[in-house]
Design a protein around this motif. Structure first.
Motif, PDB file in Angstrom:
ATOM      1  N   ASP A   1      -6.598  11.961  -3.289  1.00 43.50           N
ATOM      2  CA  ASP A   1      -6.991  11.206  -1.991  1.00 43.50           C
ATOM      3  C   ASP A   1      -6.935  12.048  -1.102  1.00 43.50           C
ATOM      4  OD1 ASP A   1      -7.770   9.184  -0.213  1.00 43.50           O
ATOM      5  OD2 ASP A   1      -6.030   7.948  -0.537  1.00 43.50           O
ATOM      6  N   ASP A   2      -7.378  11.845   0.005  1.00 39.87           N
ATOM      7  CA  ASP A   2      -7.429  12.820   1.584  1.00 39.87           C
ATOM      8  C   ASP A   2      -5.973  13.070   1.915  1.00 39.87           C
ATOM      9  OD1 ASP A   2      -7.672  14.037   3.891  1.00 39.87           O
ATOM     10  OD2 ASP A   2      -9.735  13.063   4.392  1.00 39.87           O
ATOM     11  N   PRO A   3      -5.435  14.168   1.998  1.00 41.24           N
ATOM     12  CA  PRO A   3      -4.096  14.246   2.722  1.00 41.24           C
ATOM     13  C   PRO A   3      -4.017  13.762   4.163  1.00 41.24           C
ATOM     14  CG  PRO A   3      -4.788  16.338   1.531  1.00 41.24           C
ATOM     15  CD  PRO A   3      -5.891  15.179   1.640  1.00 41.24           C
ATOM     16  N   ASN A   4      -5.261  13.740   4.873  1.00 47.04           N
ATOM     17  CA  ASN A   4      -5.036  13.567   6.285  1.00 47.04           C
ATOM     18  C   ASN A   4      -5.245  11.894   6.268  1.00 47.04           C
ATOM     19  OD1 ASN A   4      -5.377  16.060   7.226  1.00 47.04           O
ATOM     20  ND2 ASN A   4      -7.420  16.316   6.674  1.00 47.04           N
ATOM     21  N   HIS A   5      -5.229  11.243   5.505  1.00 47.87           N
ATOM     22  CA  HIS A   5      -5.291   9.789   5.491  1.00 47.87           C
ATOM     23  C   HIS A   5      -3.760   9.204   5.439  1.00 47.87           C
ATOM     24  CE1 HIS A   5      -9.617   9.436   4.529  1.00 47.87           C
ATOM     25  NE2 HIS A   5      -9.351   9.406   5.873  1.00 47.87           N
ATOM     26  N   CYS A   6      -2.728  10.086   5.334  1.00 52.70           N
ATOM     27  CA  CYS A   6      -1.594   9.622   5.225  1.00 52.70           C
ATOM     28  C   CYS A   6      -0.718   9.492   6.547  1.00 52.70           C
ATOM     29  CB  CYS A   6      -0.548  10.723   4.522  1.00 52.70           C
ATOM     30  SG  CYS A   6       1.100  10.570   4.228  1.00 52.70           S
ATOM     31  N   ASN A   7       0.208   8.302   6.692  1.00 50.99           N
ATOM     32  CA  ASN A   7       0.616   8.189   7.744  1.00 50.99           C
ATOM     33  C   ASN A   7       2.038   7.744   7.522  1.00 50.99           C
ATOM     34  OD1 ASN A   7       0.611   5.354   7.582  1.00 50.99           O
ATOM     35  ND2 ASN A   7      -1.237   5.262   8.607  1.00 50.99           N
ATOM     36  N   GLU A   8       3.008   7.550   8.509  1.00 51.55           N
ATOM     37  CA  GLU A   8       4.359   6.992   8.375  1.00 51.55           C
ATOM     38  C   GLU A   8       4.652   5.821   7.645  1.00 51.55           C
ATOM     39  OE1 GLU A   8       8.317   6.181  10.978  1.00 51.55           O
ATOM     40  OE2 GLU A   8       7.019   7.934  11.778  1.00 51.55           O
ATOM     41  N   ARG A   9       3.551   4.871   8.009  1.00 49.72           N
ATOM     42  CA  ARG A   9       3.699   3.375   7.322  1.00 49.72           C
ATOM     43  C   ARG A   9       3.365   3.730   5.881  1.00 49.72           C
ATOM     44  NH1 ARG A   9       0.395  -1.540   9.882  1.00 49.72           N
ATOM     45  NH2 ARG A   9       1.178  -3.069   8.544  1.00 49.72           N
ATOM     46  N   ILE A  10       2.447   4.295   5.501  1.00 48.31           N
ATOM     47  CA  ILE A  10       2.097   4.649   3.869  1.00 48.31           C
ATOM     48  C   ILE A  10       3.305   4.987   3.252  1.00 48.31           C
ATOM     49  CG2 ILE A  10       0.739   5.773   2.604  1.00 48.31           C
ATOM     50  CD1 ILE A  10      -1.617   5.535   4.578  1.00 48.31           C
ATOM     51  N   LEU A  11       4.088   6.182   3.800  1.00 49.01           N
ATOM     52  CA  LEU A  11       5.171   6.830   3.140  1.00 49.01           C
ATOM     53  C   LEU A  11       6.303   6.031   3.200  1.00 49.01           C
ATOM     54  CD1 LEU A  11       4.981  10.377   4.812  1.00 49.01           C
ATOM     55  CD2 LEU A  11       4.223   9.810   2.495  1.00 49.01           C
ATOM     56  N   GLU A  12       6.443   4.962   3.940  1.00 55.84           N
ATOM     57  CA  GLU A  12       7.587   3.962   4.098  1.00 55.84           C
ATOM     58  C   GLU A  12       7.342   3.134   2.941  1.00 55.84           C
ATOM     59  OE1 GLU A  12       7.329   2.192   8.035  1.00 55.84           O
ATOM     60  OE2 GLU A  12       8.803   3.634   8.661  1.00 55.84           O
ATOM     61  N   ALA A  13       5.962   2.586   2.664  1.00 55.74           N
ATOM     62  CA  ALA A  13       5.502   1.866   1.699  1.00 55.74           C
ATOM     63  C   ALA A  13       5.970   2.249   0.204  1.00 55.74           C
ATOM     64  CB  ALA A  13       4.219   1.244   1.727  1.00 55.74           C
ATOM     65  N   ILE A  14       5.505   3.484   0.197  1.00 54.96           N
ATOM     66  CA  ILE A  14       5.760   4.247  -1.095  1.00 54.96           C
ATOM     67  C   ILE A  14       7.161   4.381  -1.355  1.00 54.96           C
ATOM     68  CG2 ILE A  14       5.582   6.441  -2.221  1.00 54.96           C
ATOM     69  CD1 ILE A  14       2.677   6.646  -0.887  1.00 54.96           C
ATOM     70  N   GLN A  15       7.858   4.728  -0.558  1.00 58.62           N
ATOM     71  CA  GLN A  15       9.432   4.989  -0.400  1.00 58.62           C
ATOM     72  C   GLN A  15      10.028   3.719  -0.767  1.00 58.62           C
ATOM     73  OE1 GLN A  15      11.820   5.748   3.215  1.00 58.62           O
ATOM     74  NE2 GLN A  15      13.024   7.259   1.997  1.00 58.62           N
ATOM     75  N   ALA A  16       9.603   2.484  -0.226  1.00 65.78           N
ATOM     76  CA  ALA A  16      10.238   1.312  -0.406  1.00 65.78           C
ATOM     77  C   ALA A  16      10.048   1.020  -2.044  1.00 65.78           C
ATOM     78  CB  ALA A  16       9.624   0.082   0.249  1.00 65.78           C
ATOM     79  N   CYS A  17       8.903   1.181  -2.362  1.00 63.99           N
ATOM     80  CA  CYS A  17       8.452   0.782  -3.928  1.00 63.99           C
ATOM     81  C   CYS A  17       9.464   1.585  -4.757  1.00 63.99           C
ATOM     82  CB  CYS A  17       7.235   1.266  -4.348  1.00 63.99           C
ATOM     83  SG  CYS A  17       5.949   0.055  -3.565  1.00 63.99           S
ATOM     84  N   TRP A  18       9.524   2.958  -4.455  1.00 59.95           N
ATOM     85  CA  TRP A  18      10.343   3.900  -5.290  1.00 59.95           C
ATOM     86  C   TRP A  18      11.903   3.521  -5.225  1.00 59.95           C
ATOM     87  CZ3 TRP A  18      10.582   9.750  -4.083  1.00 59.95           C
ATOM     88  CH2 TRP A  18      11.292  10.508  -5.048  1.00 59.95           C
ATOM     89  N   ILE A  19      12.359   2.972  -4.020  1.00 60.83           N
ATOM     90  CA  ILE A  19      13.709   2.515  -4.079  1.00 60.83           C
ATOM     91  C   ILE A  19      13.932   1.422  -4.957  1.00 60.83           C
ATOM     92  CG2 ILE A  19      15.139   1.352  -2.291  1.00 60.83           C
ATOM     93  CD1 ILE A  19      14.315   3.424  -0.345  1.00 60.83           C
ATOM     94  N   ASN A  20      12.987   0.352  -4.908  1.00 58.12           N
ATOM     95  CA  ASN A  20      12.848  -0.754  -5.662  1.00 58.12           C
ATOM     96  C   ASN A  20      12.891  -0.339  -7.342  1.00 58.12           C
ATOM     97  OD1 ASN A  20      13.039  -2.633  -3.588  1.00 58.12           O
ATOM     98  ND2 ASN A  20      10.930  -2.658  -3.606  1.00 58.12           N
ATOM     99  N   GLU A  21      12.335   0.648  -7.589  1.00 58.92           N
ATOM    100  CA  GLU A  21      12.188   1.061  -9.091  1.00 58.92           C
ATOM    101  C   GLU A  21      13.276   1.755  -9.355  1.00 58.92           C
ATOM    102  OE1 GLU A  21       9.911  -0.479 -11.168  1.00 58.92           O
ATOM    103  OE2 GLU A  21       9.596  -1.673  -9.659  1.00 58.92           O
TER     104      GLU A  21
END
Length: 63
Positions: free
Chosen positions: A42-62
């Protein structure tokens, strides 16, 4: 995988970095690790803090 695939990205990160506590990772490192995943395309420029928070939350849950 794309930025919106939070769970898939998190599972790949868990597999790539099994000894890392996801609550302790900085977003700058998280972003770089995601971009380094072979399955990520995916385009590296389409990343923001909200997206990283969502990924981190999923990682924490797993974790």
């Amino acid at each position: 995988m794309k930025w919106i695939d939070s769970l898939d990205v998190a599972l790949s990160l868990l597999e790539a970095h099994p000894d890392v506590d996801p609550t302790k990772i900085r977003f700058t490192d998280l972003r770089e690790w995601i971009l380094a995943l072979d399955e990520f395309d995916d385009d590296p420029n389409h990343c923001n803090e909200r997206i990283l928070e969502a990924i981190q939350a999923c990682w924490i849950n797993e974790y």
